[in-house]
Design an enzyme around this catalytic site. Structure first.
Site, PDB file in Angstrom:
ATOM      1  N   ALA A   1      -2.131   2.877 -60.903  1.00 45.12           N
ATOM      2  CA  ALA A   1      -0.847   3.328 -61.449  1.00 45.12           C
ATOM      3  C   ALA A   1      -0.296   2.205 -62.316  1.00 45.12           C
ATOM      4  CB  ALA A   1       0.107   3.641 -60.307  1.00 45.12           C
TER       5      ALA A   1
ATOM      6  N   GLY B   1      -4.705   3.814 -57.953  1.00 44.46           N
ATOM      7  CA  GLY B   1      -4.668   5.217 -58.392  1.00 44.46           C
ATOM      8  C   GLY B   1      -5.919   5.633 -59.157  1.00 44.46           C
TER       9      GLY B   1
ATOM     10  N   GLU C   1      -8.325   6.492 -56.538  1.00 43.54           N
ATOM     11  CA  GLU C   1      -7.857   7.759 -55.949  1.00 43.54           C
ATOM     12  C   GLU C   1      -8.228   8.943 -56.847  1.00 43.54           C
ATOM     13  OE1 GLU C   1      -3.963   5.979 -55.415  1.00 43.54           O
ATOM     14  OE2 GLU C   1      -4.041   6.517 -53.300  1.00 43.54           O
TER      15      GLU C   1
ATOM     16  N   GLU D   1      -3.401  -2.427 -53.561  1.00 46.12           N
ATOM     17  CA  GLU D   1      -1.976  -2.156 -53.306  1.00 46.12           C
ATOM     18  C   GLU D   1      -1.324  -3.114 -52.324  1.00 46.12           C
ATOM     19  OE1 GLU D   1      -4.210   0.174 -53.817  1.00 46.12           O
ATOM     20  OE2 GLU D   1      -3.341   1.907 -54.809  1.00 46.12           O
TER      21      GLU D   1
HETATM   22  N1  CAA Z   1      -0.560  -1.321 -64.685  1.00 44.97           N
HETATM   23  C1  CAA Z   1      -0.039  -1.751 -65.852  1.00 44.97           C
HETATM   24  N2  CAA Z   1      -0.717  -2.529 -66.711  1.00 44.97           N
HETATM   25  C2  CAA Z   1      -1.961  -2.891 -66.365  1.00 44.97           C
HETATM   26  C3  CAA Z   1      -2.563  -2.477 -65.149  1.00 44.97           C
HETATM   27  C4  CAA Z   1      -1.803  -1.648 -64.290  1.00 44.97           C
HETATM   28  N3  CAA Z   1      -2.287  -1.159 -63.148  1.00 44.97           N
HETATM   29  N4  CAA Z   1      -3.797  -3.012 -65.073  1.00 44.97           N
HETATM   30  C5  CAA Z   1      -3.968  -3.727 -66.203  1.00 44.97           C
HETATM   31  N5  CAA Z   1      -2.866  -3.652 -66.983  1.00 44.97           N
HETATM   32  C6  CAA Z   1      -2.630  -4.270 -68.279  1.00 44.97           C
HETATM   33  C7  CAA Z   1      -2.352  -5.767 -68.142  1.00 44.97           C
HETATM   34  O1  CAA Z   1      -1.009  -5.985 -67.824  1.00 44.97           O
HETATM   35  C8  CAA Z   1      -2.711  -6.262 -69.530  1.00 44.97           C
HETATM   36  O2  CAA Z   1      -1.695  -5.936 -70.414  1.00 44.97           O
HETATM   37  P1  CAA Z   1      -1.081  -7.077 -71.420  1.00 44.97           P
HETATM   38  O3  CAA Z   1      -2.247  -7.420 -72.305  1.00 44.97           O
HETATM   39  O4  CAA Z   1       0.013  -6.346 -72.121  1.00 44.97           O
HETATM   40  O5  CAA Z   1      -0.651  -8.206 -70.567  1.00 44.97           O
HETATM   41  C9  CAA Z   1      -3.905  -5.375 -69.882  1.00 44.97           C
HETATM   42  O6  CAA Z   1      -3.818  -4.213 -69.051  1.00 44.97           O
HETATM   43  C10 CAA Z   1      -5.264  -6.042 -69.615  1.00 44.97           C
HETATM   44  O7  CAA Z   1      -5.279  -6.449 -68.263  1.00 44.97           O
HETATM   45  P2  CAA Z   1      -5.590  -7.969 -67.804  1.00 44.97           P
HETATM   46  O8  CAA Z   1      -5.225  -8.933 -68.882  1.00 44.97           O
HETATM   47  O9  CAA Z   1      -4.967  -8.172 -66.456  1.00 44.97           O
HETATM   48  O10 CAA Z   1      -7.180  -7.890 -67.692  1.00 44.97           O
HETATM   49  P3  CAA Z   1      -8.108  -8.779 -66.755  1.00 44.97           P
HETATM   50  O11 CAA Z   1      -9.514  -8.524 -67.199  1.00 44.97           O
HETATM   51  O12 CAA Z   1      -7.649 -10.183 -66.673  1.00 44.97           O
HETATM   52  O13 CAA Z   1      -7.930  -8.137 -65.264  1.00 44.97           O
HETATM   53  C11 CAA Z   1      -7.729  -6.344 -63.678  1.00 44.97           C
HETATM   54  C12 CAA Z   1      -8.311  -6.811 -65.023  1.00 44.97           C
HETATM   55  C13 CAA Z   1      -8.388  -7.134 -62.527  1.00 44.97           C
HETATM   56  C14 CAA Z   1      -8.023  -4.874 -63.537  1.00 44.97           C
HETATM   57  C15 CAA Z   1      -6.190  -6.621 -63.673  1.00 44.97           C
HETATM   58  O14 CAA Z   1      -5.641  -6.065 -64.867  1.00 44.97           O
HETATM   59  C16 CAA Z   1      -5.468  -6.024 -62.508  1.00 44.97           C
HETATM   60  O15 CAA Z   1      -5.518  -6.580 -61.422  1.00 44.97           O
HETATM   61  N6  CAA Z   1      -4.757  -4.882 -62.725  1.00 44.97           N
HETATM   62  C17 CAA Z   1      -3.946  -4.261 -61.712  1.00 44.97           C
HETATM   63  C18 CAA Z   1      -4.797  -3.480 -60.723  1.00 44.97           C
HETATM   64  C19 CAA Z   1      -3.933  -2.908 -59.599  1.00 44.97           C
HETATM   65  O16 CAA Z   1      -3.281  -3.637 -58.859  1.00 44.97           O
HETATM   66  N7  CAA Z   1      -3.952  -1.569 -59.459  1.00 44.97           N
HETATM   67  C20 CAA Z   1      -3.224  -0.864 -58.433  1.00 44.97           C
HETATM   68  C21 CAA Z   1      -1.885  -0.379 -58.964  1.00 44.97           C
HETATM   69  S1  CAA Z   1      -0.845   0.288 -57.725  1.00 44.97           S
HETATM   70  C22 CAA Z   1      -1.391   1.875 -57.502  1.00 44.97           C
HETATM   71  O17 CAA Z   1      -2.325   2.342 -58.135  1.00 44.97           O
HETATM   72  C23 CAA Z   1      -0.626   2.660 -56.493  1.00 44.97           C
HETATM   73  C24 CAA Z   1      -1.154   3.997 -56.178  1.00 44.97           C
HETATM   74  O18 CAA Z   1      -1.938   4.187 -55.275  1.00 44.97           O
HETATM   75  C25 CAA Z   1      -0.713   5.144 -56.960  1.00 44.97           C
END
Ligand code: CAA
Length: 260
Positions: free
Chosen positions: A66, A111, A114, A134
């Site tokens: 998400a 998500g 999921e 999460e």
């Molecule tokens: N939401 C919003 N933006 C996201 C995102 C997310 N889930 N995942 C990545 N992005 C964005 C980053 O913020 C970044 O944007 P900017 O360039 O504007 O800063 C861009 O995508 C590229 O990401 P990274 O620079 O972080 O890329 P990376 O290669 O260094 O890392 C990654 C990749 C490990 C996937 C890392 O982006 C990450 O950890 N993302 C979050 C993953 C996460 O925690 N997901 C769970 C969300 S909660 C959820 O999903 C709840 C539910 O059950 C519904």
């Protein structure tokens, strides 16, 4: 309907639905969730669509969860509403009359995992990564992950993955039974489409009722599931697809199914 965040391509009865926000790693805003629900609802009603393949745009991600930036400041009420809408999408995928295959090309986190789990099965690229981060964000999976993952791989492995927030490789996800097959990145979509095409050649009613029996049977006792299966088995004998399938076998010719 026009979609801002989805690319939709149709060929030979197969629709490929690509989540197209590569700069944000295809993360799911409320708008993306809503578009996915509308798109899948329409595809389910379209008799020319025999199967759907879902994938993510770009090299890096299927869906990285998400959208955290959108979620960070929302109220408890809006969070509940967001989770309910995400869950409604996942349940719709189970209720669809046609198979939905996930082609996981990169990160499938939160998500995103999921969404993949709500598909009927998952193919993955060697570069794919899976996890539920999460708990590291102070929340839990909210689009059905705590329910679908243990049903698929058992509570012990699901607990390890969800409690640790660890990210696992495609090979590990395959070993654990999350992923059916792992392919080289360039082979992923062709393989998913080839399987979708193989399914599209079968009786649409047979596939629809098989999915119905599988998805709904998972929530029944074995005896109720057996009873449900025999009802659907019987119903199919009132269809043209059954007459065509068996007639073609007896007459030694390829079947031409109409889904009627
Ligand atoms: N939401 C919003 N933006 C996201 C995102 C997310 N889930 N995942 C990545 N992005 C964005 C980053 O913020 C970044 O944007 P900017 O360039 O504007 O800063 C861009 O995508 C590229 O990401 P990274 O620079 O972080 O890329 P990376 O290669 O260094 O890392 C990654 C990749 C490990 C996937 C890392 O982006 C990450 O950890 N993302 C979050 C993953 C996460 O925690 N997901 C769970 C969300 S909660 C959820 O999903 C709840 C539910 O059950 C519904």
């Amino acid at each position: 309907m026009e979609f801002k965040n989805l690319l939709i391509e149709a060929s030979d009865g197969i629709t490929t639905l690509t989540i197209n926000r590569p700069k944000a790693l295809n993360s799911l805003t409320g708008e993306v969730v809503q578009e996915l629900e509308c798109a899948l609802y329409e595809l389910d009603l379209d008799a020319s669509v025999k199967a759907v393949v879902i994938t993510g745009a770009g090299e890096k991600a299927f869906v990285a969860g998400a959208d955290i930036k959108e979620m960070a400041e929302i109220s408890a009420f809006d969070a509940h509403d967001f989770a309910s809408k995400g869950q409604r999408l996942m349940l719709l995928m189970g209720k669809m009359r046609k198979p939905v295959i996930a082609a996981v090309n990169g990160f499938a986190l939160g998500g995103g995992l999921e969404l993949a789990l709500a598909c009927d099965f998952i193919y993955a690229s060697e570069k794919a990564k899976f996890g539920f981060p999460e708990v590291g964000l102070g929340i839990i999976p909210g689009f059905g992950g705590t329910q679908n993952l243990p049903r698929l791989i058992g509570a012990n492995r699901a607990s390890e993955l969800i409690f640790s927030g660890r990210v696992i490789t495609a090979a590990k996800a395959h070993e654990w039974g999350i992923v059916n097959e792992v392919f080289a990145p360039e082979e992923l979509l062709p393989k998913a489409l080839a399987t979708a095409l193989e399914i599209a050649g079968k009786s649409p009613l047979g596939v629809r009722y098989a999915k119905d029996a599988l998805v709904n049977g998972l929530n029944m006792t074995k005896e109720d599931g057996f009873r449900y299966e025999s009802s659907l088995f019987g119903v199919l004998f009132a269809t043209g697809d059954q007459r065509e399938g068996m007639g073609a076998f007896i007459e030694k010719r390829p079947a031409e199914f109409t889904g009627k």
